[in-house]
Scaffold this active site. Structure first.
Site, PDB file in Angstrom:
ATOM      1  N   ARG A   7       0.831  -1.206   0.000  1.00  0.00           N
ATOM      2  CA  ARG A   7       0.000   0.000   0.000  1.00  0.00           C
ATOM      3  C   ARG A   7       0.867   1.258   0.000  1.00  0.00           C
ATOM      4  O   ARG A   7       0.512   2.267  -0.625  1.00  0.00           O
ATOM      5  CB  ARG A   7      -0.950  -0.024   1.191  1.00  0.00           C
ATOM      6  CG  ARG A   7      -0.285  -0.179   2.542  1.00  0.00           C
ATOM      7  CD  ARG A   7      -1.273  -0.538   3.660  1.00  0.00           C
ATOM      8  NE  ARG A   7      -0.605  -0.891   4.890  1.00  0.00           N
ATOM      9  CZ  ARG A   7      -0.471  -0.079   5.935  1.00  0.00           C
ATOM     10  NH1 ARG A   7      -0.989   1.139   5.877  1.00  0.00           N
ATOM     11  NH2 ARG A   7       0.146  -0.474   7.023  1.00  0.00           N
ATOM     12  N   SER A  34      -4.743   4.011   6.945  1.00  0.00           N
ATOM     13  CA  SER A  34      -4.693   2.581   6.631  1.00  0.00           C
ATOM     14  C   SER A  34      -4.175   2.340   5.221  1.00  0.00           C
ATOM     15  O   SER A  34      -3.544   1.321   4.950  1.00  0.00           O
ATOM     16  CB  SER A  34      -6.085   1.961   6.779  1.00  0.00           C
ATOM     17  OG  SER A  34      -6.535   2.060   8.109  1.00  0.00           O
ATOM     18  N   GLU A  55     -18.440   4.337   1.589  1.00  0.00           N
ATOM     19  CA  GLU A  55     -17.797   3.644   0.480  1.00  0.00           C
ATOM     20  C   GLU A  55     -18.572   3.755  -0.829  1.00  0.00           C
ATOM     21  O   GLU A  55     -17.983   3.809  -1.915  1.00  0.00           O
ATOM     22  CB  GLU A  55     -17.584   2.170   0.836  1.00  0.00           C
ATOM     23  CG  GLU A  55     -16.540   1.925   1.912  1.00  0.00           C
ATOM     24  CD  GLU A  55     -17.065   2.133   3.326  1.00  0.00           C
ATOM     25  OE1 GLU A  55     -18.280   2.398   3.471  1.00  0.00           O
ATOM     26  OE2 GLU A  55     -16.273   2.032   4.275  1.00  0.00           O
ATOM     27  N   PHE A  80     -14.834  -3.727   2.903  1.00  0.00           N
ATOM     28  CA  PHE A  80     -15.949  -2.815   2.679  1.00  0.00           C
ATOM     29  C   PHE A  80     -16.094  -2.434   1.206  1.00  0.00           C
ATOM     30  O   PHE A  80     -17.199  -2.345   0.672  1.00  0.00           O
ATOM     31  CB  PHE A  80     -15.775  -1.545   3.518  1.00  0.00           C
ATOM     32  CG  PHE A  80     -15.609  -1.811   4.977  1.00  0.00           C
ATOM     33  CD1 PHE A  80     -16.397  -2.752   5.628  1.00  0.00           C
ATOM     34  CD2 PHE A  80     -14.647  -1.141   5.715  1.00  0.00           C
ATOM     35  CE1 PHE A  80     -16.244  -3.012   6.980  1.00  0.00           C
ATOM     36  CE2 PHE A  80     -14.486  -1.388   7.068  1.00  0.00           C
ATOM     37  CZ  PHE A  80     -15.285  -2.324   7.706  1.00  0.00           C
ATOM     38  N   ARG A 164      -1.940  -5.690   4.470  1.00  0.00           N
ATOM     39  CA  ARG A 164      -1.671  -4.606   5.417  1.00  0.00           C
ATOM     40  C   ARG A 164      -0.193  -4.463   5.751  1.00  0.00           C
ATOM     41  O   ARG A 164       0.333  -3.348   5.842  1.00  0.00           O
ATOM     42  CB  ARG A 164      -2.466  -4.858   6.704  1.00  0.00           C
ATOM     43  CG  ARG A 164      -2.322  -3.767   7.757  1.00  0.00           C
ATOM     44  CD  ARG A 164      -3.229  -4.031   8.949  1.00  0.00           C
ATOM     45  NE  ARG A 164      -3.128  -3.004   9.974  1.00  0.00           N
ATOM     46  CZ  ARG A 164      -3.733  -1.827   9.936  1.00  0.00           C
ATOM     47  NH1 ARG A 164      -4.501  -1.526   8.900  1.00  0.00           N
ATOM     48  NH2 ARG A 164      -3.589  -0.945  10.912  1.00  0.00           N
TER      49      ARG A 164
END
Length: 381
Positions: A7, A34, A55, A80, A164
């Site tokens: 990420r 995040s 979202e 999500f 993550r």
């Protein structure tokens, strides 16, 4: 050991390109931290939009920006993004053929103890089922960089899933072969073909090396492009092997394993084994503190109760691996999709932890059990 998660690699590429390309936009749903997008928001405030925890709006706004000539990257937790905004992804992005890149962060079971509500074990199947939606799972930071650079050059919808935490490098900055929508061959062999995607590629590659030590020759394919699947690469690898193994951090239905099995079955039939998350409760964390063992599980759908046990070992029974010599059942705490069980005053030694869920759907009210979860070991010293 690499300390840069995929990420963060996405943010670094977008920041570099945004200096010259003012059409690049990043949108977050209260997820800039995040998504590792805080540096982008700080340095390019006019190219960043915060929608809050919304979202559906995130995806629809991105589609609108794309229709105005912008290049939006919509970042939100995969759990999500692939569920709450599924209709918007289907209609506003894929059906409308807008230049939107959806980035599902913390995919798979990255959120661990937060439980099933925060796990995305269905996103590959769900997003792949949408016509005109491409699905990518890059395996390390270097491949992630090449993928984002390639997506900036086209105008087609896509969904990217990243985890993550940092993952060990597979490639290097100077040696990262990349061709859009073509799997990368990491190793060639003749006994078995291992086809993996995303952050399961590194463990698959390590497994191939262990097999080699045992005289088993394995091909390893980095199938970052789950859709469109590199069917030519799959067929070539399968034809040169006696069996095929797929590895994914996803449910066993509708993901990479299912897609590979369809291709292999239609073109060069042979055994395909799919290594995926079990369709059962999943142990996400086991913590030992002194003589106390605390176990955390993902809750099972429709369960009315759980049996968590400590065993002195494990055995195969009726096709399942389960603890044996057990009898230590605990009262459980179920909260927002997470199950926790605490065992106190556990004797010294190595213990096997297992669980299964149950409901009472039979006419006589008897318990109907799910399969046993994945088993974990815990050592009390």
């Amino acid at each position: 050991m690499n300390k840069i998660p995929n990420r963060q690699a996405i943010c670094e590429v977008l920041m570099d390109k945004a200096k010259e390309d003012k059409d690049i936009m990043v949108l977050c749903s209260d997820s800039r931290g995040s998504a590792s997008m805080t540096p982008f928001a700080d340095n390019f405030p006019d190219q960043f939009i915060e929608t809050g925890i919304a979202e559906q709006n995130l995806v629809s706004i991105s589609a609108g920006l794309a229709k105005c000539g912008k290049k939006p990257f919509a970042c939100s937790p995969a759990c999500f993004l692939s569920t709450r905004s599924y209709e918007q992804a289907k209609v506003d992005v894929a059906y409308s053929n807008t230049n939107v890149t959806l980035i599902g962060i913390s995919g798979g079971i990255s959120y661990g103890a937060l439980g099933m509500s925060h796990h995305s074990a269905q996103d590959i199947a769900a997003m792949s089922a949408i016509p005109n939606m491409r699905v990518y799972l890059p395996s390390d930071r270097h491949q992630t960089k090449h993928l984002i650079e390639a997506l900036l050059k086209d105008e087609k919808p896509s969904y990217i899933r990243v985890g993550r935490n940092p993952v060990e490098d597979i490639y290097t900055e100077d040696n990262c072969p990349f061709e859009m929508d073509k799997a990368t061959v990491l190793k060639e062999g003749t006994d078995v073909a291992i086809i993996a995607c995303g952050e399961m590629v590194r463990p698959a590659f390590a497994a191939a090396k262990l097999l080699e030590e045992q005289g088993i020759s394995a091909t390893v394919l980095d199938m970052y492009c789950v859709k469109p699947l590199d069917t030519e690469g799959v067929i070539k690898a399968a034809k040169n092997a006696k069996a095929v193994i797929t590895v994914e951090e996803h449910a066993p239905f509708g993901g990479l394993g299912s897609m590979v099995a369809q291709v292999v079955g239609a073109n060069c039939p042979k055994k395909v084994l799919n290594m995926a998350l079990p369709d059962a409760p999943v142990i996400t964390n086991v913590k030992v503190s002194g003589s106390t063992i605390k176990v955390t599980y993902k809750a099972a759908a429709n369960a009315t109760g759980y049996d968590v046990v400590l065993g002195t070992g494990s055995k195969k029974e009726n096709g399942e691996t389960r603890p044996y010599h057990y009898g230590n059942h605990k009262v459980l705490n179920l909260k927002e999709g997470t199950v926790t069980a605490t065992f106190k005053n556990v004797p010294k030694g190595t213990w096997v932890v297992g669980m299964h869920a149950f409901n009472r759907t039979s006419e006589d009210g008897k318990k109907v059990f799910s399969p046993w979860s994945n088993l974990k070991k815990a050592t009390v010293k």
